[in-house]
Design a protein around this motif. Structure first.
Motif: not given
Length: 260
Positions: A153-157, A83-93
């Motif tokens: 960051h998204t790919i590594l995660s 939510l707060y680092f990758l800034h995804w919305n709640e549904d995606t998270s």
């Protein structure tokens, strides 16, 4: 006259086998068969302080504590990281979080197949623990703000989470059974107590990590913000220490022969 000749001449049986004299009087060898050397005595595994508990189970229990600390500690801050680092919305998270959890409960099937049909329990635990550690490393690198942008960051995660799911699920069906293999048949009572301590280490690792890991994220500041890299890195470091102890002691003490 004909009757007397028939009495004197024996009737030959065409189906009777011709036995030679050599067969009836075959020579017997007088050489003595050398006795077989006595089998070496079975080497017993080292015990804990003179008890009936194998020393190897101490490292198995510690390894399981660190592995559960790593897994549940990482999951304790995973949604906040989305939510707060990758800034995804709640549904995606929420979707990625539950997909990761589902994958962790599916990969034990793969780990069991690898252990039973290919590598055995010990090698499966070692190799998939290396995969587990690599996943933690990638997950920690993906939480460093100065390392690339949001795509990196998204790919590594996501790659790190996939490796963690393969590692934690792959070793899950092997560790408990491998610990039970360390006991001889006459130590059934000690084996029962071992499983109690083993599951105590699982619950202790998961409970402690849910308190400590959020503190590492919120109370420690790095790069001017919450330190997700530290929250993911400390559990990974514990897993590295546990893997090093586990593999080194396993090679020195052989951890009993039944590793298939």
């Amino acid at each position: 006259m004909l009757e007397e000749r028939e009495r004197k001449e024996p009737v030959m049986n065409p189906f009777q086998k011709n036995e030679s004299k050599e067969t009836l009087f075959s020579p017997v060898s007088t050489e003595e068969v050398p006795p077989r050397p006595p089998s070496p005595p079975k080497k017993s595994s080292p015990k804990i302080c003179g008890s009936s508990y194998p020393l190897s189970i101490a490292f198995i229990v510690v390894n399981e504590f660190c592995e559960r600390f790593s897994y549940y500690g990482m999951k304790a801050v995973l949604t906040l990281y989305f939510l707060y680092f990758l800034h995804w919305n709640e549904d995606t998270s929420t979707s990625v979080y539950h997909a990761f959890s589902s994958l962790c409960y599916f990969t034990p099937i793969l780990g069991a197949i690898i252990a039973d049909s290919w590598l055995g329990k010990f090698k499966t635990i070692i190799y998939l623990s290396l995969v587990y550690v690599l996943g933690h490393v990638l997950k920690s690198l993906g939480a460093i703000p100065i390392l690339g942008g949001n795509v990196v960051h998204t790919i590594l995660s996501l790659v790190g989470l996939s490796l963690i799911a393969l590692g934690t699920g792959g070793i899950k069906p092997c560790v408990a059974a491998f610990g039970g293999d360390q006991f001889e048949e006459e130590h059934a009572e000690e084996r029962t107590r071992y499983f109690s301590v083993f599951y105590l280490s699982i619950n202790a690792g998961s409970l402690i990590s849910t308190f400590i890991t959020p503190m590492l994220r919120g109370d420690v500041q790095c790069f001017g913000d919450d330190c997700y890299a530290l929250a993911f890195g400390v559990p990974g470091l514990l897993m590295v220490i546990a893997l090093g102890k586990y593999s080194s002691k396993g090679k020195k003490q052989s951890l009993m022969p039944s590793i298939g």
